[in-house]
Every structure is written in C-alpha cells, then in structure tokens.
Enzyme design. Structure first.
Site, PDB file in Angstrom:
ATOM      1  N   TYR A  88      -5.569  17.665  -7.254  1.00 19.83           N
ATOM      2  CA  TYR A  88      -5.071  16.636  -8.173  1.00 19.83           C
ATOM      3  C   TYR A  88      -4.139  17.274  -9.195  1.00 19.83           C
ATOM      4  O   TYR A  88      -3.007  16.816  -9.407  1.00 19.83           O
ATOM      5  CB  TYR A  88      -6.245  15.948  -8.876  1.00 19.83           C
ATOM      6  CG  TYR A  88      -5.822  14.861  -9.834  1.00 19.83           C
ATOM      7  CD1 TYR A  88      -5.459  13.608  -9.372  1.00 19.83           C
ATOM      8  CD2 TYR A  88      -5.790  15.088 -11.209  1.00 19.83           C
ATOM      9  CE1 TYR A  88      -5.064  12.598 -10.249  1.00 19.83           C
ATOM     10  CE2 TYR A  88      -5.407  14.095 -12.094  1.00 19.83           C
ATOM     11  CZ  TYR A  88      -5.041  12.851 -11.608  1.00 19.83           C
ATOM     12  OH  TYR A  88      -4.648  11.861 -12.488  1.00 19.83           O
ATOM     13  N   ASN A 115       3.221   4.916 -11.322  1.00 19.03           N
ATOM     14  CA  ASN A 115       1.874   5.044 -11.884  1.00 19.03           C
ATOM     15  C   ASN A 115       0.779   5.063 -10.830  1.00 19.03           C
ATOM     16  O   ASN A 115      -0.301   5.609 -11.061  1.00 19.03           O
ATOM     17  CB  ASN A 115       1.623   3.892 -12.854  1.00 19.03           C
ATOM     18  CG  ASN A 115       0.165   3.792 -13.257  1.00 19.03           C
ATOM     19  OD1 ASN A 115      -0.325   4.583 -14.055  1.00 19.03           O
ATOM     20  ND2 ASN A 115      -0.554   2.822 -12.681  1.00 19.03           N
ATOM     21  N   LYS A 117      -0.104  16.727  -9.618  1.00 19.37           N
ATOM     22  CA  LYS A 117       0.444  16.268 -10.895  1.00 19.37           C
ATOM     23  C   LYS A 117       1.424  17.282 -11.476  1.00 19.37           C
ATOM     24  O   LYS A 117       2.371  16.912 -12.192  1.00 19.37           O
ATOM     25  CB  LYS A 117      -0.684  15.982 -11.878  1.00 19.37           C
ATOM     26  CG  LYS A 117      -1.507  14.746 -11.527  1.00 19.37           C
ATOM     27  CD  LYS A 117      -0.662  13.481 -11.514  1.00 19.37           C
ATOM     28  CE  LYS A 117      -1.482  12.214 -11.383  1.00 19.37           C
ATOM     29  NZ  LYS A 117      -0.651  10.998 -11.360  1.00 19.37           N
ATOM     30  N   ASP A 130       0.864  -1.178   0.000  1.00 21.11           N
ATOM     31  CA  ASP A 130       0.000   0.000   0.000  1.00 21.11           C
ATOM     32  C   ASP A 130       0.896   1.223   0.000  1.00 21.11           C
ATOM     33  O   ASP A 130       1.559   1.538   0.995  1.00 21.11           O
ATOM     34  CB  ASP A 130      -0.893  -0.016   1.241  1.00 21.11           C
ATOM     35  CG  ASP A 130      -1.896   1.136   1.244  1.00 21.11           C
ATOM     36  OD1 ASP A 130      -1.756   2.060   0.406  1.00 21.11           O
ATOM     37  OD2 ASP A 130      -2.807   1.119   2.096  1.00 21.11           O
TER      38      ASP A 130
END
Length: 253
Positions: free
Chosen positions: A150, A88, A154, A61
């Site tokens: 998010y 990823n 990123k 995890d």
C-alpha cells in the site's frame, strides 16, 4: 458562463464524497464515479439539491479495463471538458504481502497506480490545450514510510505528482498528491483493520483533509500533507530508522 466540471472517483463515501461536496459548494458541476450506481445517484440527488449544480453519475469498476476505459473516454471528451480530476478510488489489503495472492496484489496495484496513471493521461491533453486544469491524486502518509505494498503504491502517486506538477504546472495544470494520515471515513472498516491502537489525536476529519488538499493544489503545491501534526510527524520520520517508522504506521493510512 459555464461552470467548471470536476470528475471524482470513489465518490460515494469518505474522502471522495467530501471532495464532491466541497467542489459542489464551490460551484463546480460534477461527474461522480464509483461501482455502486444506486449510491452514486443518491449522492447526486443531494448535491443537486444542496448546491444547484449539474451532477452526472458514471458507474464503473476501476479495477477493470472496461471501467477505466469508460472514465478515460469521459475525461478525454472535448465537448464537455473536465477541469478537475480527483483520483481517489482505492482500497488496501489487510494481509501481509506473502499471504496475499498475486491476483489480489495485482488488483491493488491496478487501482492505486495504473488506474490513476491512465486517468491522468486521458485528462492531461485537453487540460494542456486549454491552458488550465487541476489533478489531485489521493495518496497517504504511508508513502513516506515502509508500509507494505500500500505504501509502495502510494509512493508512486507522490513521485508522479511531483514530476507532473513540475512539468505541467508552468503550463497551467497543477498536480498534487494529497497525503492524509488516519481519517474518519469508511476506509478502515471496509478493509477490516483493527484501529483500536490508534491514538485519538492521530485522527483527522475528512473536511479538513479535503479543504487543505484543495487549497494546496490551487496554490500549485505538488505534495499536500494535511494538518500541522502530520507535517511534523513526516518530517521526523526522515530522521528515524525504517524499523521504527514502519512500526508507527503499521495500520491503515
């Protein structure tokens, strides 16, 4: 001669599974990382059968310190060196920033920023000592527009990849942020997002995203935006107000 070894996080579905597929087809042995041990082993069985490569599974995890430490230790092991790291694993939050708990936001930041940073840090010394290596950070076109935390997380991946590729590329280690738009994977369904408003032409296939991302990494590019349509859209996004750019990208990747 030993085959190169690639480690892929979030490898049981979506882009991670496709990275594993294409790297296996290119005759890389694999280490697959995800939380679900049963799904990992099922994926490993298929890859071994399809490509005749060695596939190890590592259930971890990557929101937890112990999980990240286990993968970092595998990356740093000089006895079985990793040539390719694909960062990823990740998820997105559906709620607005003010509606999410700090704990949810911290876990989100952990998986999208801290985890890939730690794994890259573990992989780099060995790659630099050997004079070759590849690191791919799966980012998003959200990195280029105001799209909540998010997009902010990123954007870190893009900035880090640009820096790292500039610094380590001349020493044989290519680092690339792969920035897809909307992709046909389980990603949006898992986050519970309503994707009905997304036009059909905006969707990409995982096969194309991974193929172009791997090619751009091999070519030494710091940033890969798969497909001509998204290259054009991202170039145009620099010329329009933030409000319009945010409205255009208010769902998913």
């Amino acid at each position: 001669m030993a085959r190169p070894l690639a480690l892929v996080t979030g490898a049981t579905s979506g882009l991670g599974a496709e990275f594993a597929q294409q790297l296996g087809r290119a005759r890389h042995d694999l280490v697959l990382v995800a939380r679900d041990a049963a799904r990992l082993e099922a994926k490993a069985v298929r890859l071994r059968s399809d490509f005749g490569v060695e596939v190890q599974v590592l259930a971890a995890d990557l929101v937890t310190d112990d999980g990240v430490a286990a993968v970092a230790a595998r990356l740093a092991d000089p006895a079985v060196p990793v040539s390719v790291l694909v960062n990823n694993a990740g998820f997105s939050l559906v709620g607005a920033f003010e509606q999410n708990t700090v704990g949810e936001e911290a876990a989100h930041l952990r998986i999208l920023v801290q985890t890939p940073m730690e794994l890259a840090h573990a992989a780099l010394p060995g790659m630099l000592a050997r004079g070759h290596g590849r690191i791919i950070n799966v980012s998003s076109v959200s990195a280029f527009i105001p799209r909540g935390t998010y997009g902010a997380a990123k954007a870190w991946g893009v900035s880090f990849s640009r820096f790292a590729n500039l610094r380590y590329g001349p020493r044989g280690v290519n680092v690339t942020a792969v920035c897809p738009g909307f992709v046909h994977t389980e990603f949006h369904a898992r986050m519970g997002a309503d994707m009905k408003g997304v036009k059909p032409w905006m969707w990409l296939n995982a096969e194309q995203v991974v193929r172009e991302g791997l090619a751009d990494n091999a070519a030494g590019k710091a940033v890969s935006i798969p497909s001509r349509r998204y290259k054009v859209l991202m170039a145009a996004s620099r010329l329009i107000p933030d409000k319009l750019a945010a409205a255009a990208g208010n769902r998913g990747r």
